[in-house]
Design a protein around this motif. Sequence first.
Motif, PDB file in Angstrom:
ATOM      1  N   TYR A   1       0.775  -1.364  -0.010  1.00 52.58           N
ATOM      2  CA  TYR A   1      -0.040  -0.231  -0.022  1.00 52.58           C
ATOM      3  C   TYR A   1       0.611   1.331  -0.099  1.00 52.58           C
ATOM      4  N   ASN A   2       0.586   2.307  -0.887  1.00 47.92           N
ATOM      5  CA  ASN A   2       1.218   3.542  -1.001  1.00 47.92           C
ATOM      6  C   ASN A   2       0.275   4.735  -0.971  1.00 47.92           C
ATOM      7  N   GLU A   3       0.425   5.301   0.409  1.00 54.01           N
ATOM      8  CA  GLU A   3      -0.967   6.307   0.616  1.00 54.01           C
ATOM      9  C   GLU A   3      -0.907   7.501  -0.311  1.00 54.01           C
ATOM     10  N   GLU A   4       0.258   7.861  -0.988  1.00 51.86           N
ATOM     11  CA  GLU A   4       0.322   8.988  -1.784  1.00 51.86           C
ATOM     12  C   GLU A   4      -0.155   8.533  -3.146  1.00 51.86           C
ATOM     13  N   ASN A   5      -0.098   7.275  -3.422  1.00 49.96           N
ATOM     14  CA  ASN A   5      -0.747   6.900  -4.537  1.00 49.96           C
ATOM     15  C   ASN A   5      -2.247   6.819  -4.395  1.00 49.96           C
ATOM     16  N   HIS A   6      -2.795   6.553  -3.128  1.00 46.73           N
ATOM     17  CA  HIS A   6      -4.300   6.237  -2.921  1.00 46.73           C
ATOM     18  C   HIS A   6      -4.780   7.763  -2.981  1.00 46.73           C
ATOM     19  N   ARG A   7      -4.033   8.732  -2.470  1.00 48.45           N
ATOM     20  CA  ARG A   7      -4.589  10.375  -2.420  1.00 48.45           C
ATOM     21  C   ARG A   7      -4.648  10.550  -3.992  1.00 48.45           C
ATOM     22  N   LYS A   8      -3.456  10.183  -4.816  1.00 48.17           N
ATOM     23  CA  LYS A   8      -3.573  10.740  -6.187  1.00 48.17           C
ATOM     24  C   LYS A   8      -4.678  10.148  -6.855  1.00 48.17           C
ATOM     25  N   ILE A   9      -5.103   8.684  -6.552  1.00 52.86           N
ATOM     26  CA  ILE A   9      -6.142   7.985  -7.420  1.00 52.86           C
ATOM     27  C   ILE A   9      -7.348   8.792  -7.039  1.00 52.86           C
ATOM     28  N   LYS A  10      -7.790   9.402  -5.643  1.00 51.27           N
ATOM     29  CA  LYS A  10      -9.009   9.752  -5.184  1.00 51.27           C
ATOM     30  C   LYS A  10      -9.090  11.192  -5.956  1.00 51.27           C
ATOM     31  N   ASN A  11      -7.871  12.054  -5.964  1.00 49.49           N
ATOM     32  CA  ASN A  11      -7.875  13.187  -6.869  1.00 49.49           C
ATOM     33  C   ASN A  11      -8.322  12.937  -8.197  1.00 49.49           C
ATOM     34  N   ASP A  12      -7.840  12.099  -8.903  1.00 44.77           N
ATOM     35  CA  ASP A  12      -8.145  11.639 -10.193  1.00 44.77           C
ATOM     36  C   ASP A  12      -9.565  11.380 -10.531  1.00 44.77           C
ATOM     37  N   LEU A  13     -10.130  10.687  -9.414  1.00 47.71           N
ATOM     38  CA  LEU A  13     -11.266  10.211  -9.573  1.00 47.71           C
ATOM     39  C   LEU A  13     -12.445  11.481  -9.376  1.00 47.71           C
ATOM     40  N   THR A  14     -11.868  12.334  -8.621  1.00 44.47           N
ATOM     41  CA  THR A  14     -12.783  13.870  -8.585  1.00 44.47           C
ATOM     42  C   THR A  14     -12.861  14.495  -9.821  1.00 44.47           C
ATOM     43  N   LEU A  15     -11.579  14.391 -10.397  1.00 45.05           N
ATOM     44  CA  LEU A  15     -11.281  15.228 -11.651  1.00 45.05           C
ATOM     45  C   LEU A  15     -12.151  14.505 -12.841  1.00 45.05           C
ATOM     46  N   LYS A  16     -11.899  13.361 -12.619  1.00 36.27           N
ATOM     47  CA  LYS A  16     -12.838  12.434 -13.897  1.00 36.27           C
ATOM     48  C   LYS A  16     -14.314  12.718 -13.900  1.00 36.27           C
ATOM     49  N   ASN A  17     -14.602  12.525 -12.445  1.00 31.78           N
ATOM     50  CA  ASN A  17     -16.262  12.780 -12.476  1.00 31.78           C
ATOM     51  C   ASN A  17     -16.503  14.156 -12.792  1.00 31.78           C
ATOM     52  N   SER A  18     -15.827  15.259 -12.488  1.00 29.65           N
ATOM     53  CA  SER A  18     -16.150  16.616 -12.964  1.00 29.65           C
ATOM     54  C   SER A  18     -16.070  16.689 -14.787  1.00 29.65           C
ATOM     55  N   GLU A  19     -14.934  15.897 -15.070  1.00 33.05           N
ATOM     56  CA  GLU A  19     -14.881  15.940 -16.595  1.00 33.05           C
ATOM     57  C   GLU A  19     -16.009  15.290 -17.118  1.00 33.05           C
ATOM     58  N   PHE A  20     -16.543  14.094 -16.750  1.00 31.28           N
ATOM     59  CA  PHE A  20     -17.204  13.331 -17.172  1.00 31.28           C
ATOM     60  C   PHE A  20     -18.987  14.201 -17.057  1.00 31.28           C
ATOM     61  N   SER A  21     -19.105  15.001 -16.312  1.00 30.85           N
ATOM     62  CA  SER A  21     -20.232  15.723 -16.044  1.00 30.85           C
ATOM     63  C   SER A  21     -20.294  16.976 -17.106  1.00 30.85           C
ATOM     64  N   ASP A  22     -19.107  17.498 -17.220  1.00 32.73           N
ATOM     65  CA  ASP A  22     -18.952  18.689 -18.259  1.00 32.73           C
ATOM     66  C   ASP A  22     -19.296  17.941 -19.681  1.00 32.73           C
ATOM     67  N   LEU A  23     -18.580  16.722 -20.028  1.00 32.61           N
ATOM     68  CA  LEU A  23     -18.792  16.334 -21.206  1.00 32.61           C
ATOM     69  C   LEU A  23     -20.258  15.936 -21.405  1.00 32.61           C
ATOM     70  N   ASN A  24     -20.755  15.272 -20.362  1.00 31.98           N
ATOM     71  CA  ASN A  24     -22.280  14.901 -20.549  1.00 31.98           C
ATOM     72  C   ASN A  24     -23.087  16.273 -20.809  1.00 31.98           C
ATOM     73  N   GLY A  25     -22.720  17.491 -20.313  1.00 32.40           N
ATOM     74  CA  GLY A  25     -23.473  18.788 -20.288  1.00 32.40           C
ATOM     75  C   GLY A  25     -23.345  18.982 -21.571  1.00 32.40           C
ATOM     76  N   LYS A  26     -22.040  19.266 -22.273  1.00 36.03           N
ATOM     77  CA  LYS A  26     -21.686  19.531 -23.540  1.00 36.03           C
ATOM     78  C   LYS A  26     -22.417  18.414 -24.762  1.00 36.03           C
ATOM     79  N   LYS A  27     -22.365  17.399 -24.446  1.00 36.28           N
ATOM     80  CA  LYS A  27     -23.039  16.405 -25.368  1.00 36.28           C
ATOM     81  C   LYS A  27     -24.611  16.615 -25.421  1.00 36.28           C
ATOM     82  N   GLN A  28     -25.327  16.871 -24.190  1.00 36.33           N
ATOM     83  CA  GLN A  28     -26.716  17.173 -24.222  1.00 36.33           C
ATOM     84  C   GLN A  28     -26.997  18.384 -25.199  1.00 36.33           C
ATOM     85  N   GLY A  29     -26.172  19.286 -25.020  1.00 38.08           N
ATOM     86  CA  GLY A  29     -26.201  20.732 -25.575  1.00 38.08           C
ATOM     87  C   GLY A  29     -25.998  20.688 -27.116  1.00 38.08           C
TER      88      GLY A  29
END
Length: 904
Positions: free
Chosen positions: A685-713
Amino acid sequence: MIIESIVIKNFKSHRDTKIEFNTGISIIMGDNGAGKSSILEAVSFALFKQHSGKKLEQLIRTDHQNPDGKNKMSVELEFKSNGRTYRVLRERDKNSSRAKLEIKEGEGFQPLATGDKQVTDDIQGLLEMDGDLFLNAVYVRQGEIANLVNKTPSEKKQVIGKLLGIESLEKAWKNMLPLMNQYETKKIRLDGKLEDLDGLNSEIKMKKDEKNTIHQDIKEISQEIEKIDEELIQINKENSSLDHDRSVYERAVNGIESKKQIINNLQLDQTHLNKQITEILLKEDEIKIIKPKLSKLKVLKTLKQSLENLKQLQKNKKHLGDVLGKIEEFKTILEDNNKFYIEYSDLSDEIRDLDIKREPFEGSRKLMNQHQSRREQTLKKMNLSHNNIVKVIQEYNKKIGTNYSVVEELESYIKTTKPELAGKIENITVKINNIEKEISSLEIQNNNLTKPIGELENIKDQCPVCKSPIDSDKRTELINDYTSQIETNRNRMDQLKDELKDLKSEKQILDLKLKNIQSVNIELLMEQLKNLEEGRKELMTLKNSIKEFEGQISTLDDIDNLLNLKKKGLLEIKPRYERYLVAEGSLNSLGNPNELQDELLTIEDDENILKEQVTSLIEATEGSVENLDNEIQYLEDLNQTYQQLSGAIDQKENLMNRSEQVNQDLEEEKVKLDKLVHDINEVDYNEENHRKIKNDLTLKNSEFSDLNGKKQGLIGKESGLDSYLDGLEIKLKSYKNFEMEVRNLKDFLKLLDHIREIYGKDGVQKDLRNISRPIIEQHTRDFFEKFNFEYSDIKLDEDYDVTVFGPSGESNLDMISGGEKIAVALALRLGITQTLSGGNLELIMLDEPTIHLDAYRRQELIELLKKMSIIPQMIIVTHDPDIEEAADHIIRVKKEEGESIISE
């Protein structure tokens, strides 16, 4: 066909009329309105159901005894054809009709056919002609013979053309032109509509390209979403794995520390077991010190968990706040661009309405140009006709020695002068003939007188005429008388020859004048005048049409200007309209703001509760949270020591036994420690990697929401384009229908033009004239020869104008006597009848043949009718008593109290 009898009941003015017809000339005599022509109409009705009334019911006789016309009307006709006798009966009441045809067999009649149509068809087969041909061939209407005498050549041509059926062809030829013009106008309007087809195709292509671009963008975004979704799945998987690893790692780390401590304690226990026994009392004191401190351990652990929960809530709160912020941002965009969205939609609707409003005026400009071109052509034709009229009138003036400038005046002069000259020539011709006869008579007298003079000179004592004895004085007296008479005759002949010379000279001058006048073709000038009048009417029509088209073009320009203005406005607000669509699509993808707000409020409530809990816990720990993990670890170690001390104290009596147990426990704990170390190594286990993965997850969720909005438009924008393209495709489909209709119209107009050409003067009309003219000419010649005039031949030109050839050479109708004209006209009409009847002329019916003829020509016609033995049966309807002289059989008709009554 020979008519033998007719029985008429309740037909027009005839209540009960029966007439037996014979061969030869039958005259139906009576005053005007007595019911004479109704008898001929009854014949036509019986044979072909033809009548002059608008409705059959109008033929049923009405009077004070039968005011409603409820009687049954009937006509029964017996006739002979091809040696067989037939009887046809037609009956009619107010509600029904009946017809039957019978043939005579022996003394009775046998049925052949029943029903109006079958009877008519069978009679047409028997007579080899239909009703129209029967009327034209057998039935000579009022004024026809007079028309063939009095009418101009062009008018006679029309009369004969009507009899031959050419008039209907000419009428069809003329009537087709307005129809063709209607279809041509329709084609031009459609051509006008199709002028916008290229623009429509370009707009469809542009919109399709735009849609394809949007579709490609949606596809690319969808691919990115799918990619991000896959990445999210992988990241979530990695995050879940790391969460599990972290749990395992933390448990292992904590276990290792615990195990190390246990091992250490066990080792200490093992090493100092004896010492511990002695130090138990000291440890009891130590426990008293440790125990108050351990109460803080549970609080610190609860505080740690609460802080972690609080941190997670704050992350969720920030994410929801960001989403709600975006929602507010998109709402602001919608509010800022709502009026542009509405304005864009309204403008699109207005543009569509204007396009629909524009359709009726498409092609107006082309139509107006065509009408202007037609106006110029019409003006050129009118100028040409006017110049031709002026030129021809000048030529005619020069030829006949006049100075007219108006066609009507020239026509009036010709109409007045031609008969005057013809009359003068006819009078001079009569005088010449009389003088020539008198000269011939005088020459014969002189020849006859010369012979007895010679005989008196040779024979001295005998009269050469009566052979009686004479003396010399008497002989001398006779010679002197004969010589004196010869001299008188010679003087008279000289005088007559001088008169004859003057008359022939005068006739030659008059013949030349008449020939010049006859060469004047008034019909040609009238045709040119007619062309001018038609041109003026057409110019007026074109002027009104052009004025109407100018109004339509003005309306079209106004619509186009308004359309351009609307389209320009549409382009100006299009970016704001598209921003609205994108914002609307994005807003739909972010979820329900009320639900998100409720979720945020719940998080905030939970956060406040946790904050209060943390504050309480911090106060309980007296603010000792800076090295929370170390302090917890310290307290846990201290608790362990406490437990060990407590255990030692509790087991003081068994201390020795425990020494052995500690040794055993030490080995077991070492094994467990090895396992925990192994677990840590396995987890990696690497806590730094774990923290980075959680940050990536938040960014990807935000990017997913933005792209979905753009797609709907983009989907919303694509849907708008689909609707717009559907409208354009519908319009294009209508244009395709227009193209097909234009092609069909072109083919149809070509067919109509070909058909019209066939019906024209140079088509079937010319063929019909060319075929019928020599046949009519031969039949006319045959009839004319039977009238025993001194003419060797008769000819018809292409216009059916008659030329006769006699002792004085070639002559037209204007150059022959009135009686000869009547003979020619009657022969021509009989020739037409013979032609139409297929050369088998047995019957002819004449209705008022002397009407419109002057007294001289009427008498000439009557004289000709007296000699008529060339046709087996002739029925003449007349009120002229002079014709009775020509009759073999007279049928008198009179009307009493509205009823026609027959007496023979």
